[in-house]
Motif scaffolding. Structure first.
Motif, mmCIF file in Angstrom:
data_model
loop_
_atom_site.group_PDB
_atom_site.id
_atom_site.type_symbol
_atom_site.label_atom_id
_atom_site.label_comp_id
_atom_site.label_asym_id
_atom_site.label_seq_id
_atom_site.Cartn_x
_atom_site.Cartn_y
_atom_site.Cartn_z
ATOM 1 N N THR A 252 0.813 -1.218 0.000
ATOM 2 C CA THR A 252 0.000 0.000 0.000
ATOM 3 C C THR A 252 0.847 1.270 0.000
ATOM 4 O O THR A 252 0.331 2.353 0.264
ATOM 5 C CB THR A 252 -0.920 0.010 1.236
ATOM 6 O OG1 THR A 252 -0.140 -0.161 2.425
ATOM 7 C CG2 THR A 252 -1.936 -1.122 1.141
ATOM 8 N N ARG A 253 2.122 1.137 -0.293
ATOM 9 C CA ARG A 253 2.978 2.315 -0.341
ATOM 10 C C ARG A 253 2.470 3.289 -1.403
ATOM 11 O O ARG A 253 2.029 2.879 -2.481
ATOM 12 C CB ARG A 253 4.419 1.895 -0.644
ATOM 13 C CG ARG A 253 5.445 3.024 -0.568
ATOM 14 C CD ARG A 253 6.835 2.468 -0.686
ATOM 15 N NE ARG A 253 7.122 1.556 0.426
ATOM 16 C CZ ARG A 253 8.218 0.798 0.492
ATOM 17 N NH1 ARG A 253 9.093 0.810 -0.498
ATOM 18 N NH2 ARG A 253 8.412 0.012 1.534
ATOM 19 N N PRO A 254 2.470 4.604 -1.128
ATOM 20 C CA PRO A 254 1.957 5.585 -2.092
ATOM 21 C C PRO A 254 2.619 5.444 -3.459
ATOM 22 O O PRO A 254 3.834 5.270 -3.571
ATOM 23 C CB PRO A 254 2.315 6.923 -1.433
ATOM 24 C CG PRO A 254 2.351 6.631 0.030
ATOM 25 C CD PRO A 254 2.882 5.232 0.138
ATOM 26 N N GLY A 255 1.788 5.491 -4.500
ATOM 27 C CA GLY A 255 2.275 5.360 -5.868
ATOM 28 C C GLY A 255 2.246 3.953 -6.413
ATOM 29 O O GLY A 255 2.522 3.737 -7.594
ATOM 30 N N ARG A 256 1.898 2.969 -5.554
ATOM 31 C CA ARG A 256 1.915 1.592 -6.014
ATOM 32 C C ARG A 256 0.566 1.174 -6.588
ATOM 33 O O ARG A 256 0.510 0.349 -7.490
ATOM 34 C CB ARG A 256 2.329 0.677 -4.860
ATOM 35 C CG ARG A 256 2.905 -0.629 -5.304
ATOM 36 C CD ARG A 256 3.862 -1.197 -4.285
ATOM 37 N NE ARG A 256 5.251 -0.895 -4.578
ATOM 38 C CZ ARG A 256 6.173 -0.663 -3.672
ATOM 39 N NH1 ARG A 256 5.850 -0.653 -2.401
ATOM 40 N NH2 ARG A 256 7.407 -0.406 -4.029
ATOM 41 N N TRP A 257 -0.542 1.636 -6.063
ATOM 42 C CA TRP A 257 -1.873 1.414 -6.609
ATOM 43 C C TRP A 257 -2.223 -0.069 -6.728
ATOM 44 O O TRP A 257 -2.852 -0.498 -7.691
ATOM 45 C CB TRP A 257 -2.017 2.075 -7.985
ATOM 46 C CG TRP A 257 -1.756 3.539 -7.982
ATOM 47 C CD1 TRP A 257 -0.593 4.173 -8.332
ATOM 48 C CD2 TRP A 257 -2.667 4.579 -7.610
ATOM 49 N NE1 TRP A 257 -0.704 5.520 -8.202
ATOM 50 C CE2 TRP A 257 -1.982 5.808 -7.760
ATOM 51 C CE3 TRP A 257 -3.988 4.587 -7.167
ATOM 52 C CZ2 TRP A 257 -2.571 7.027 -7.476
ATOM 53 C CZ3 TRP A 257 -4.578 5.801 -6.878
ATOM 54 C CH2 TRP A 257 -3.877 7.003 -7.041
ATOM 55 N N LEU A 258 -1.816 -0.859 -5.779
ATOM 56 C CA LEU A 258 -2.114 -2.288 -5.812
ATOM 57 C C LEU A 258 -3.337 -2.598 -4.962
ATOM 58 O O LEU A 258 -3.549 -2.000 -3.908
ATOM 59 C CB LEU A 258 -0.921 -3.102 -5.293
ATOM 60 C CG LEU A 258 0.371 -3.042 -6.113
ATOM 61 C CD1 LEU A 258 1.481 -3.794 -5.398
ATOM 62 C CD2 LEU A 258 0.154 -3.608 -7.508
ATOM 63 N N LYS A 259 -4.121 -3.562 -5.422
ATOM 64 C CA LYS A 259 -5.214 -4.103 -4.615
ATOM 65 C C LYS A 259 -4.720 -5.404 -3.982
ATOM 66 O O LYS A 259 -3.812 -6.052 -4.509
ATOM 67 C CB LYS A 259 -6.450 -4.364 -5.486
ATOM 68 C CG LYS A 259 -6.927 -3.144 -6.265
ATOM 69 C CD LYS A 259 -8.071 -3.517 -7.190
ATOM 70 C CE LYS A 259 -8.524 -2.315 -8.014
ATOM 71 N NZ LYS A 259 -7.496 -1.859 -8.968
#
Length: 458
Positions: free
Chosen positions: A242-249
């Motif tokens: 969930t690190r900013p810029g990663r956009w992973l679900k």
């Protein structure tokens, strides 16, 4: 009952000409040509080609991948291809193959980088040619399933160690792109680990996910759902996802702690809704509920939801200490903002398909790590990934719309690859003739026709 007593005795002689076995492997060879994997790999592996060498390192690796796709599980099994140069071309000798593996293992970091880059380029091309059948083409997230598995070792190989299952060997971490219920999947990363590697080691989950994301086309890397079991339910791994810029679900199993057990006891009966079966119909005896508002989640990623499932164990099942009131409970966490609880839980439960992908990989060279050195066996795993990808790419490009799209390796070999044929010369061409009585001959011809219609990279 038909008697076999009257059947004629069959005599055998080794004097046949023009005959080839495993002629269905032509499907894999055509897939290899269309992906351009051989050419790209040849350029990237040029540094490991000795002066005056006859055999291209890329050709040797792809020949090994073909061998594994056909059922081989050691370097020496490449002899199956060597015995049929009319179909497979010139094949390197066993010493040449072994020396190449040694050279690649001696420069492991750069060799793995080169092989993985070639795989990613070929995958991007295959998914483009698949035209709507590839993961992510329907706008839904590309699902990446992570799971670890045990590979037994029967000798004292480097870094082989006792495993948590009381066996001895290795504990690799795997990542597969799921093709959904209509297909199989393809390996994105196979990370070799010692046998005593932990199931919930966050660093290994992060590294495997990083390698998996690097295999995806660039435009799909922000539309990815990462699924795994409770081994991935660590604070460090979830924070990385969930690190900013990663956009992973994500949809990740979660261990039931004392706090979660107490929260489950506080849920009113109205909080539970029926869970779904595999066909998205309410399943009797199973319910789901959300626990997020009842838990102290400070320190965990923002937006993390905790969802619990309870069900009545099947008759004869042994209850666990986390089971309450005769029900079995399991938890998972997700950052999905919307969706019915039953849909989210069903989506998470479908990560069990990763077990099918692992079983298929073990039938394609993963079951046996044939070399002694750890780095050599990591190179072997990259070849296993190539072999599994050739099978998956053949299915997605040539076998769509048929039952064979979902065949696992054993059935592909039995029905499509193992067929014998006769090579006939004529008109400056080679023509492969397959017996008309083979039940899947038409399927093979149709698949080859589809592959011939696809453009090969120039």
């Amino acid at each position: 009952m038909n008697s076999t007593a009257s059947r004629s005795k069959i005599t055998v002689s080794a004097d046949g000409r023009g005959l080839v076995s495993h002629s269905g492997a032509l499907l894999l060879m055509q897939t290899l040509r269309i992906t351009g994997l051989g050419k790209d790999l040849s350029q990237r592996l040029e540094r490991w080609r000795p002066g005056r060498a006859v055999h291209d390192p890329a050709k040797i690796l792809t020949d090994l991948a073909l061998t594994q796709a056909l059922g081989g599980d050691c370097l020496a099994d490449i002899a199956v291809l060597r015995s049929q140069p009319e179909l497979f071309g010139p094949i390197a000798s066993d010493p040449t193959v072994s020396r190449l593996i040694d050279r690649l293992a001696a420069d492991e970091t750069r060799a793995l980088k080169a092989i993985r880059a070639a795989r990613a380029t070929a995958r991007r091309r295959v998914w483009h040619l698949a035209a709507g059948r590839a993961p992510g083409d329907d706008g839904r997230p590309v699902i990446v399933d992570l799971d670890a598995t045990i590979v037994i070792s029967h000798s004292d190989k480097q870094h082989a160690a006792p495993t948590w299952k009381k066996s001895y060997g290795f504990h690799p971490m795997t990542a597969f792109a799921d093709h959904g219920p209509g297909g199989g999947g393809e390996p994105l990363a196979l990370l070799l680990r010692p046998g005593n590697a932990g199931s919930n080691t966050a660093a290994d989950h992060i590294e495997t996910t990083r390698l998996a994301l690097a295999q995806l086309p660039q435009h799909l890397r922000r539309n990815v759902l990462v699924r795994t079991d409770s081994g991935g339910g660590t604070r460090e791994f979830l924070t990385w996802l969930t690190r900013p810029g990663r956009w992973l679900k994500y949809s990740i199993g979660f261990t039931i702690t004392d706090d979660i057990g107490q929260a489950i006891g506080k849920l009113p009966a109205t909080a539970w809704t029926p869970a779904y079966d595999a066909d998205q119909r309410p399943r009797p005896g199973a319910w789901v509920a959300e626990l997020t508002g009842l838990l102290e989640l400070s320190g965990w990623p923002k937006g993390m939801r905790v969802i619990v499932r309870k069900e009545r164990p099947h008759p004869g099942a042994q209850l666990r200490f986390t089971d309450l009131d005769g029900h079995r409970f399991t938890c998972f966490v997700t950052n999905a903002k919307g969706g019915q609880l039953a849909d989210l839980e069903l989506r998470h439960r479908r990560r069990a398909r990763a077990e099918d992908r692992i079983r298929a990989a073990k039938d394609t060279g993963l079951r046996n790590l044939p070399l002694h050195d750890f780095t050599q066996n990591q190179i072997w795993l990259e070849i296993v990934a190539l072999a599994c990808e050739l099978l998956a790419w053949t299915q997605i490009l040539a076998l769509h719309g048929t039952d064979a799209r979902r065949y696992e390796p054993k059935r592909l070999r039995l029905r499509l690859f193992a067929v014998a044929g006769r090579l006939v010369h004529g008109g400056r061409r080679l023509h492969l003739r397959i017996t008309a009585r083979w039940p899947w001959a038409h399927q093979i011809i149709t698949a080859l026709t589809r592959l011939h219609a696809l453009p090969a990279p120039t």
